[in-house]
Design a protein around this motif. Structure first.
Motif, mmCIF file in Angstrom:
data_model
loop_
_atom_site.group_PDB
_atom_site.id
_atom_site.type_symbol
_atom_site.label_atom_id
_atom_site.label_comp_id
_atom_site.label_asym_id
_atom_site.label_seq_id
_atom_site.Cartn_x
_atom_site.Cartn_y
_atom_site.Cartn_z
ATOM 1 N N ASP A 209 0.836 -1.201 0.000
ATOM 2 C CA ASP A 209 0.000 0.000 0.000
ATOM 3 C C ASP A 209 0.873 1.255 0.000
ATOM 4 N N MET B 215 -0.258 2.872 -3.219
ATOM 5 C CA MET B 215 -1.505 3.599 -2.980
ATOM 6 C C MET B 215 -1.382 4.780 -2.026
ATOM 7 N N MET B 216 -0.499 4.718 -1.102
ATOM 8 C CA MET B 216 -0.510 5.682 0.007
ATOM 9 C C MET B 216 -0.242 7.111 -0.463
ATOM 10 N N PRO B 217 -1.011 8.079 0.049
ATOM 11 C CA PRO B 217 -0.710 9.476 -0.276
ATOM 12 C C PRO B 217 0.615 9.889 0.361
ATOM 13 N N GLU B 218 1.205 10.937 -0.199
ATOM 14 C CA GLU B 218 2.600 11.211 0.162
ATOM 15 C C GLU B 218 2.826 11.533 1.627
ATOM 16 N N GLU B 219 1.839 12.122 2.276
ATOM 17 C CA GLU B 219 2.081 12.499 3.673
ATOM 18 C C GLU B 219 1.779 11.387 4.677
ATOM 19 N N GLY B 220 1.491 10.200 4.154
ATOM 20 C CA GLY B 220 1.160 9.089 5.055
ATOM 21 C C GLY B 220 2.354 8.456 5.749
ATOM 22 N N PRO C 37 4.823 9.128 8.061
ATOM 23 C CA PRO C 37 5.124 8.996 9.496
ATOM 24 C C PRO C 37 4.235 7.971 10.199
ATOM 25 N N ALA C 38 2.934 7.974 9.885
ATOM 26 C CA ALA C 38 2.042 7.022 10.537
ATOM 27 C C ALA C 38 2.331 5.598 10.060
ATOM 28 N N ARG C 39 2.576 5.458 8.786
ATOM 29 C CA ARG C 39 2.828 4.116 8.262
ATOM 30 C C ARG C 39 4.094 3.513 8.867
ATOM 31 N N LYS D 192 5.240 4.000 11.788
ATOM 32 C CA LYS D 192 4.930 3.523 13.140
ATOM 33 C C LYS D 192 4.109 2.240 13.106
ATOM 34 N N ARG E 32 -7.091 9.775 -0.340
ATOM 35 C CA ARG E 32 -7.360 9.417 -1.723
ATOM 36 C C ARG E 32 -8.846 9.077 -1.859
ATOM 37 N N PHE F 202 -2.780 11.277 9.057
ATOM 38 C CA PHE F 202 -1.756 11.352 8.017
ATOM 39 C C PHE F 202 -2.275 10.811 6.687
ATOM 40 N N ARG G 280 -8.722 8.303 4.028
ATOM 41 C CA ARG G 280 -9.211 8.023 2.681
ATOM 42 C C ARG G 280 -10.729 7.987 2.590
#
Lengths: 503, 503
Positions: free
Chosen positions: A35, A39-44, A46-48, A50, B229, B243, B246
């Protein structure tokens, strides 16, 4: 599993249950990673980071649990049926390699590699190895320490290599890579001297058409879309489980054969994953054997099928349809097999020069890890070796020693599996051709099922029942050897470039 | 967190670290679930179920760890600053609700709900409540047992309701729902009697156009695509973290206003998530307050913005552009607010009749849980209530008591939060309109930023610092009340349908 279970102690079920849970967490992490890439948007990020680190930590804790050690001890003192014994062997291997390394070191490696990625990116962008060098130095120290914990008596590089390929020893790997270097360097020299003009596909090929063709190609090859999907990603990869093995690819509008080759390569990986036993999902019997065997599957489909004359004899009308080209099968075959004169980039290399890219990395990282090479010297040594092996010299570090992501991951010892996989692909393809009647004819006719079945029966379905060397012998009747690859390469490219058969 | 930390015991950091890890696992599970709904190939289910269940189990183990109980005890005996006290309150609440329920019961509920889904699907397809009834019976027993463990002295339905809305007590909820029923039933009667002919949008509206418009609408409303998204899913939902929040939507080619409404609804949810504090990610201060507040955000944007006259005065040219329609703002406003005569399906209901769908479910599940209603009687009671409240009677159970997935999940007590959220939306919107200058004018001009900011400052950014009732009072200056919603509904629909202002 079909084996009689009456004699198997309860500890086996306990061990398996714990291992399965850990595997499910690892597979969950693969979804998080897919993902993130696709799929993940660019600002995701830091959370991902963790989330993934929490899942990894829980998986690690399950695998190094003291109970696991106790169950393994008990089971190793028991006479077990073959499958159960294989499961215990595989879990023991992982347990030892994980439990021997202190958690603090694991965490430190994880932190340093996580910080290393932006440093590498920045260094590549600014073309400055010296800003990345301290990170490489630190990772080498940590990885030496890591190897020392696992086996203080072994060559640290051999210990790291075994993370990726557990059952081919480093001497075997090294011998094979040396043979490749010694035979491919003169072969490539001869090819360049021959100055043959192989056909090239030129023009602009829109991404949409390439995507549609990639999809149809996967279908034609037998990819099971009910257990997978195709997407695009900046760095193509495949990932997943036997229930859901996904493929990514990418497109260069001026190089439609490259992206097709990349799609077929990832198909090879995914078809291995789709061929693993669903009944054994979660256990070592339902897991891939290791990176050499995995890469053999991608290379077999990419090169021995997708870059074969038989394939293009059958496939060229479809390619012409999608791209409005008028290639003959021979033109397409030539275009798919051109050996590049001046390519500096591993991931864009042709089937032959690719191995010299790998070999120079292997030689450099071995020397780095042994302390025989200073990190500061890497650019010079890299460039000298490129010149020695391929007759070309990078003008920048970005096109040289900064091009790959692997060292920023701390993945020292990974590169050799790329070449070993190609070598194994040739050996497996030769065995398949012996056993599948009229294999060439079938590939020409677009009947890929029989090859697929042979590979599933002889490779995929075994999971980790056998060690790599056992698997190779069982599938091909011979020990792992570079003979088949070298014969294949010299014969195929000798013919393509009109070289003297007696060279 | 900005609070002075000198007086906070070390147990607080330990507690928070463990809670954060559990949150990261929960958020990882949300990604697995999003992927399952939106991306996963159909045969991926068995492996995904195992992955999700492993992640859930690890999360559960972290939250019910004895250490957590000990840290909470220690911290509750200490004077803490307000934020830390709120964190402890929230973790205590979850700890008690989880730790008091035996693991075997949690696992049994998980198994029965997992098996319930195909049974419900089959019952709906064959239109046969009696095949689903034993499962409902079993789930009611298990959920009664679950509630008994959490609080043996409380009304079991109140205990279940508190899983979704922890801080509005059931009496408040019930009083609000009764007021809605008593005022909306006659309002809907009057609307039908008025026999007004509100404009309808008719034709075929291709999915691609609807998707492009949905994307542009999200952008216009201020959705941050760098942290989210838009995709399609059979049952629209939103999920994620601050962060990466969706949105999914779906399209009916004959109902372009429905899918637009659904997109704006999910935008409302996602904008709440995007408004949570990134610094507090992983802690209760960075989590949404509960389902009532969450639903208030979706309903506020869907109804108070997206179904307002001001919105359509500004937005109608864009709609006309995408769909080649020639609607006037007034026609679009009417079409977006038609009250259906004969709709049996909750998820397709208009803004008014929706609440009667909710109220009948609430009344039925309350009686079921109290043992005052036999499961076998549900279809008859359902149909009678539909007739009583909405003047229509389902001809099949599929269009009646089998239409919703919630009971197959064991989610008794969830439905009320839908209506409570709408009620809160009206109260919040009224407060925002008092404080944001010329809010109507701004909405007409497509300036959604000031409303967005007001909601972020007054709702989103607080996370779980306050309880629901405190949050409502802080944001609006009054306790939670249905007054605003009822005034809004009677005034808006009275005008639309030309009802006597004195009714």
């Amino acid at each position: 599993m079909a084996t009689e279970r009456s004699s198997v102690p309860e500890a086996y079920d306990d061990l398996l249950e714990q291992y399965e849970r850990a595997t499910y967490l690892g597979d969950a992490n693969m979804v998080l990673s897919w993902d993130q890439e696709v799929m993940m948007p660019e600002e995701g990020t830091p959370a991902r980071a963790k989330q993934r680190s929490a899942v990894s930590a829980m998986q690690h804790e399950l695998l190094v649990d003291d109970d696991v050690g106790a169950w393994l001890d008990e089971l190793e003192a028991t006479e077990l049926p073959a499958e159960e014994a294989a499961v215990v062997r595989e879990i023991r291997r992982q347990y030892d390699r994980k439990a021997r390394v202190p958690t603090e070191l694991v965490e430190e490696i994880s932190e340093v590699t996580s910080d290393a990625h932006p440093v590498w990116q920045e260094a590549r962008e600014t073309d400055d190895w010296s800003t990345f060098a301290p990170t490489v130095e630190r990772l080498l120290e940590l990885k030496r320490e890591y190897a020392e914990h696992i086996d203080p008596d072994a060559d640290p590089y051999a210990v790291l290599f075994a993370d990726y390929e557990p059952y081919l020893d480093l001497e075997t790997a090294e011998r094979v890579l040396e043979r490749l270097r010694d035979r491919l360097v003169p072969l490539i020299d001869d090819i360049r001297a021959a100055d043959a003009d192989l056909h090239a596909v030129e023009g602009t090929f829109p991404e949409d058409d390439q995507l549609a063709l990639a999809r149809e190609t996967l279908e034609a090859l037998g990819y099971d879309f009910d257990r997978g999907r195709l997407d695009t990603a900046p760095h193509p990869f495949s990932s997943g489980t036997q229930f859901d093995a996904r493929v990514t690819t990418r497109f260069d509008e001026s190089e439609p054969l490259d992206s097709l080759g990349s799609t077929v390569h990832e198909f090879g990986h995914a078809t291995y994953t789709q061929g693993l036993s669903t009944d054994d999902y979660g256990t070592p019997l339902g897991e891939h054997r290791g990176l050499t065997v995995h890469e053999s599957q991608s290379r077999l489909w990419e090169n021995h099928v997708g870059r074969s004359r038989a394939f293009w004899e059958g496939f060229v009308p479809r390619f012409n349809d999608y791209h409005g080209t008028g290639l003959t099968p021979e033109q397409a075959y030539e275009a798919a097999n051109r050996v590049y004169e001046d390519n500096l980039i591993r991931v864009e290399a042709d089937e032959l020069t690719y191995h010299l890219h790998i070999i120079l990395r292997f030689e450099i990282e071995r020397d780095l890890l042994a302390g025989d090479l200073d990190v500061a010297e890497v650019p010079a040594v890299w460039n000298d070796k490129m010149e020695e092996y391929l007759g070309i010299r990078p003008e920048t570090d970005a096109d040289g020693c900064l091009q790959d992501i692997h060292w920023s991951h701390g993945s020292f010892g990974y590169f050799p599996t790329y070449s070993l996989g190609s070598v194994l692909a040739a050996q497996l393809y030769d065995a398949a051709a012996d056993e599948v009647a009229d294999l060439d004819e079938k590939i020409r006719a677009g009947e890929f099922g029989p090859l697929h079945e042979w590979l599933t029966d002889n490779v995929h379905a075994h999971g980790r029942r056998h060690t790599t060397d056992e698997l190779v012998e069982e599938a091909t009747g011979e020990p792992f050897t570079a003979d088949f690859f070298l014969d294949y390469a010299e014969s195929k490219f000798g013919a393509l470039y009109g070289l003297d058969a007696a060279r």
